[in-house]
Design an enzyme around this catalytic site. Structure first.
Site: not given
Ligand code: B4P
Length: 191
Positions: A14, A89, A128, A134, A145
């Protein structure tokens, strides 16, 4: 306005795809994860509270994130559109988002759901964790998660499918290949 929800399990890409969307379409990127991590870093009361949930892999309470989003949408009402990354979410957040946008005469145009299998998700997040340090990218928290994603977040897919705006995107492949599929979906709604 062009309003996009970028949806998917933790590690589905994402944040990665949102960065490319910002570059291409100049939309305002709202990542609740990034916003909460900034609060933690700044040591605010909100950050301390958020950390107590995030470090366990749990969701931060709906009321908190909904209030943050509501004020940010208001603040950027002149934007060309929004990318909602990691929000909604829960079903309650999904309903709240529709109401917030409605206040501004807006709606969600498309929900892009990045589809990636569990093995790949765990692999990406562990990698990551090693690079970025992180705190929530360790095996135990990742498992929690993913469980939270299946029970609380995934039901939103039906919510948006019923509205006809859910688009599944193959989330395995190169970052550019995935972005090409996203662009095709956006071109379709822009026409
Ligand atoms: P991403 O997939 O980009 O990571 P993310 O979705 O942003 O992570 P996540 O959902 O865990 O975190 P968030 O900050 O939203 O990337 C993952 C990895 O994959 C990276 O290292 C990237 O380089 C790699 N990658 C990407 N594309 C690739 C590809 N094509 N091939 C290979 N590798 C690839 O949330 C964190 C926490 O915040 C949650 O757990 C929750 O506690 C809280 N939170 C956030 N939003 C919330 C909400 N709305 N309500 C309640 N809690 C919330």
């Amino acid at each position: 306005m062009l309003n996009i929800v970028i949806f998917g399990a933790p590690g589905s890409g994402k944040g990665t795809q949102s960065a490319k969307l910002v570059e291409e379409y100049h939309l305002k990127h709202l990542s609740t994860g990034d916003i909460l991590r900034e609060e933690i870093k700044a040591g605010t009361e909100l950050g301390k509270l958020a950390d107590s949930y995030m470090s366990k892999g749990h969701l931060v309470p709906d009321g908190l994130v909904i209030d943050i989003l509501d004020s940010l949408i208001g603040k950027h009402a002149n934007a060309k559109g929004f990318i909602f990354d990691g929000f909604p979410r829960t079903l309650a957040q999904g309903e709240a988002l529709s109401k917030m946008l409605e206040k501004h005469g807006e709606d969600i145009d498309v929900v892009l759901s990045l589809e990636v299998d569990e093995e790949e998700l765990i692999d990406r997040l562990l990698k990551r964790g090693q690079i970025s340090g992180r705190k929530d990218d360790n095996r135990e928290t990742i498992e929690s998660r993913l469980k939270v994603y299946h029970t609380q977040t995934e039901p939103l897919k039906d919510f948006y499918r019923r509205r006809g705006i859910l688009k599944n995107i193959e989330g395995i492949g190169s970052i550019d290949e995935i972005f090409n599929s996203i662009e095709k979906e956006i071109d379709r709604i822009e026409k």
